[in-house]
Design an enzyme around this catalytic site. Structure first.
Site, PDB file in Angstrom:
ATOM      1  N   ASP A  89       0.816  -1.206   0.000  1.00  0.00           N
ATOM      2  CA  ASP A  89       0.000   0.000   0.000  1.00  0.00           C
ATOM      3  C   ASP A  89       0.855   1.263   0.000  1.00  0.00           C
ATOM      4  O   ASP A  89       0.456   2.290  -0.550  1.00  0.00           O
ATOM      5  CB  ASP A  89      -0.927   0.009   1.219  1.00  0.00           C
ATOM      6  CG  ASP A  89      -2.094  -0.954   1.064  1.00  0.00           C
ATOM      7  OD1 ASP A  89      -2.392  -1.336  -0.085  1.00  0.00           O
ATOM      8  OD2 ASP A  89      -2.706  -1.322   2.080  1.00  0.00           O
ATOM      9  N   GLY A  90       2.046   1.197   0.609  1.00  0.00           N
ATOM     10  CA  GLY A  90       2.930   2.360   0.612  1.00  0.00           C
ATOM     11  C   GLY A  90       3.333   2.774  -0.789  1.00  0.00           C
ATOM     12  O   GLY A  90       3.351   3.967  -1.119  1.00  0.00           O
ATOM     13  N   ARG A 191      -3.910  18.409  24.306  1.00  0.00           N
ATOM     14  CA  ARG A 191      -2.543  18.035  24.676  1.00  0.00           C
ATOM     15  C   ARG A 191      -2.410  16.553  24.355  1.00  0.00           C
ATOM     16  O   ARG A 191      -3.060  15.710  24.969  1.00  0.00           O
ATOM     17  CB  ARG A 191      -2.261  18.314  26.149  1.00  0.00           C
ATOM     18  CG  ARG A 191      -2.327  19.771  26.513  1.00  0.00           C
ATOM     19  CD  ARG A 191      -1.950  20.025  27.970  1.00  0.00           C
ATOM     20  NE  ARG A 191      -0.512  19.875  28.169  1.00  0.00           N
ATOM     21  CZ  ARG A 191       0.040  18.962  28.964  1.00  0.00           C
ATOM     22  NH1 ARG A 191      -0.728  18.092  29.611  1.00  0.00           N
ATOM     23  NH2 ARG A 191       1.347  18.891  29.107  1.00  0.00           N
ATOM     24  N   ALA A 205      -5.652   2.284   8.086  1.00  0.00           N
ATOM     25  CA  ALA A 205      -4.199   2.383   8.201  1.00  0.00           C
ATOM     26  C   ALA A 205      -3.817   2.941   9.579  1.00  0.00           C
ATOM     27  O   ALA A 205      -4.208   2.398  10.603  1.00  0.00           O
ATOM     28  CB  ALA A 205      -3.662   3.246   7.060  1.00  0.00           C
ATOM     29  N   LEU A 208      -6.598   3.498  12.145  1.00  0.00           N
ATOM     30  CA  LEU A 208      -7.099   2.284  12.800  1.00  0.00           C
ATOM     31  C   LEU A 208      -6.184   1.873  13.949  1.00  0.00           C
ATOM     32  O   LEU A 208      -6.649   1.491  15.032  1.00  0.00           O
ATOM     33  CB  LEU A 208      -7.213   1.156  11.773  1.00  0.00           C
ATOM     34  CG  LEU A 208      -7.773  -0.179  12.274  1.00  0.00           C
ATOM     35  CD1 LEU A 208      -9.222  -0.031  12.715  1.00  0.00           C
ATOM     36  CD2 LEU A 208      -7.659  -1.244  11.188  1.00  0.00           C
TER      37      LEU A 208
END
Length: 309
Positions: A89-90, A191, A205, A208
Site C-alpha cells: 500500500d505504501g 494536549r 491504516a 485504525l
C-alpha cells in the site's frame, strides 16, 4: 465534486477492441526489491506480447534491462491510461498522490503485507488482469486530502495525502499542544502526541492503529483521531468531508513539529503555525477486478470471522 467514491461496472468488450480502453500501460514498483522486480519483468513481457505500449517508472527500469521505455511519474501520468503498481500500500500511496491529478486508472499487484489497495496476486496475475484489460472491472474514485501550513498568513508548505495528514513532533516523541477548529468553529484544545486526520481510505491504516473507526470508502467523511491524548474523555470524531480542519499549534511548543502526508512527505511546522486540512479536488481512480467486495477484503486482511451458517 461532492463524490467520495462510486463504483461503475462496464460491460465486457471483445479482445479485438480491448486496446481501445487501455493502450499505454505504466509499471511502477518498489525499487531494489527482488520479488517486485520478478513481477515487473513478467508483467512487462506479458503486456508487450499482448500488444500494449509499456512504460516503466525510471526508479525500477534499470533492473528490467536497457531496452525498456522509462519515464518519471509525472511523465507517466501524461502518457499512460492505466498504471499497475507492484508492491504494498505504501508504493500505491506514493504513486497515487501523483497520478490522481491525471485521472489515470490505477490497479495494484500485492507485494507488501496487508495490501488493502492492491488486489492482484503476484504469482498468477495473468487471469485476473486479462479480464480487467478486457473491460471486466469496477471503478472507485477515492478523494485525497490537501494539507497546507500557514505562517503569518502565508502558505509555507503544502502537499496531498491519500490516507492521512498527521500533525506530530519531529524526531522525538513528546506531548504537544494545539487547538482544533472545524469550519472555523472552535472544537477543543488538545494536549496529545499529535492528531491524525484521515480519509475513509486511510481509516484502515494509521488511524485504525490509533483507535479510529473504519469508514467505508463511499462515505463522504473525515475522521480525526487524537494520538495518546492527555484526557480520558477524548475520542475520535467523524466530520463531513466538505469540512475544513484547522489545527493551531500553540506558541508554547518548544520544539519544531511536522505534518506528514501518508508518512512519505513531511511539511515543517513551527510553534504558532496554522495547518489547514481539507478535501482535495484530485481523486484517485482505483480499479478492481469485477466482483470486488470491500467487506471480503476486511475479513481477509484483518482476520475477521467467516459466516457461521
Amino acid at each position: 465534486m461532492g463524490i467520495n467514491s462510486y463504483v461503475s461496472r462496464p460491460k465486457g468488450i471483445t479482445n479485438s477492441n480491448m486496446t481501445k480502453m487501455f493502450q499505454t500501460i505504466g509499471l511502477i514498483g518498489k525499487p531494489h526489491h527482488q520479488g517486485t522486480n520478478l513481477t515487473l519483468t513478467r508483467l512487462h513481457h506479458w503486456l508487450s506480447m499482448q500488444g500494449f505500449k509499456v512504460i516503466v517508472e525510471g526508479r525500477v527500469s534499470a533492473e528490467l534491462g536497457a531496452d525498456v521505455c522509462s519515464m518519471d511519474l509525472l511523465e507517466m501520468g501524461e502518457h499512460c491510461d492505466l498504471a499497475i503498481v507492484v508492491g504494498g500500500d505504501g508504493n500505491m500511496l506514493g504513486a497515487a498522490r501523483v497520478l490522481a491529478r491525471f485521472n489515470v486508472a490505477v490497479i495494484g499487484v500485492n507485494r507488501g503485507n496487508l495490501g488493502f489497495l492492491t488486489d492482484l496476486p503476484p504469482d498468477n496475475f495473468e487471469e485476473a488482469l486479462s479480464k480487467v484489460l478486457s473491460g471486466e472491472f469496477e471503478t472507485e474514485h477515492r478523494f485525497l486530502l490537501e494539507a497546507e501550513v500557514h505562517r503569518h498568513g502565508k502558505i509555507t508548505a503544502s502537499n496531498t495525502a491519500v490516507n492521512e495528514a498527521v500533525l506530530h513532533p519531529g524526531k522525538i516523541a513528546h506531548m504537544i499542544q494545539f487547538e482544533v477548529y472545524i469550519d472555523e468553529q472552535f472544537m477543543y484544545s488538545q494536549r496529545a502526541d499529535g492528531m491524525i486526520v484521515s480519509t475513509p481510505t486511510g481509516s484502515t491504516a494509521y488511524s485504525l492503529s490509533a483507535g479510529g473507526s473504519i469508514l467505508t470508502p463511499n462515505l463522504q467523511a473525515l475522521i480525526l483521531v487524537p494520538m495518546f491524548p492527555h484526557t480520558l474523555s477524548c475520542r475520535p470524531i467523524v466530520v463531513d468531508a466538505c469540512s475544513t480542519i484547522k489545527l493551531v499549534v500553540s506558541p508554547e511548543n518548544g520544539e519544531n513539529l511536522e505534518v506528514s502526508c501518508d508518512g512519505h512527505v513531511h511539511l515543517a511546522v513551527l510553534p504558532g503555525d496554522e495547518i489547514f486540512i481539507r478535501r482535495s479536488n484530485e481523486r484517485l481512480r482505483l480499479i478492481h477486478p469485477k466482483g470486488h467486495n470491500y467487506f471480503h477484503v476486511l475479513r481477509n486482511k484483518l482476520g475477521w470471522g467467516s459466516k457461521l451458517f
